[in-house]
Design an enzyme around this catalytic site. Structure first.
Site, PDB file in Angstrom:
ATOM      1  CG  LEU A  14      40.016 -30.089  38.861  1.00  0.00           C
ATOM      2  CD1 LEU A  14      41.513 -30.317  38.802  1.00  0.00           C
ATOM      3  CD2 LEU A  14      39.300 -31.109  37.994  1.00  0.00           C
ATOM      4  CG  HIS A  15      34.376 -30.947  45.050  1.00  0.00           C
ATOM      5  ND1 HIS A  15      35.119 -31.636  45.989  1.00  0.00           N
ATOM      6  CD2 HIS A  15      33.105 -30.996  45.471  1.00  0.00           C
ATOM      7  CE1 HIS A  15      34.310 -32.068  46.948  1.00  0.00           C
ATOM      8  NE2 HIS A  15      33.085 -31.688  46.650  1.00  0.00           N
ATOM      9  CB  ALA A  16      31.620 -33.522  42.986  1.00  0.00           C
ATOM     10  N   PRO A  18      33.326 -32.975  38.096  1.00  0.00           N
ATOM     11  CG  PRO A  18      33.305 -30.635  37.985  1.00  0.00           C
ATOM     12  CD  PRO A  18      32.744 -31.792  38.759  1.00  0.00           C
TER      13      PRO A  18
END
Length: 92
Positions: A14-16, A18
């Protein structure tokens, strides 16, 4: 209370991108949903900084929760389905 635990499928967790897609969908749904990793802090699904602060990498199990009822259940299921996909894929 409706809860659902799902493993993050995106390659970058769950980074950038997404996280952005997840937060946008949570905002679109308009139902207050909380997200947590393990027994840690809960953050609003609509908060980009909150979601990023979870540090969820690929394979991390996150728990989504919302008030009971059809709207809460539908929102939790929709967001869980989103997290179960690889949001890093080109078709997002």
């Amino acid at each position: 209370m409706v809860e659902r635990t799902v493993a993050v499928a995106s390659r970058t967790g769950l980074h950038a991108r997404p996280a952005k897609l997840f937060v946008q969908e949570a905002q679109r749904l308009g139902v207050p949903v909380k997200v947590r990793v393990g027994s840690g802090k809960e953050v609003p699904a609509t908060s980009m900084l909150g979601v990023l602060s979870l540090g969820a990498v690929r394979g991390t199990e996150v728990t989504l929760s919302a008030a009971g009822g059809p709207e809460g259940e539908a929102a939790v299921e929709a967001l869980a389905a989103l997290l179960a996909r690889d949001l890093d894929a080109s078709d997002g």
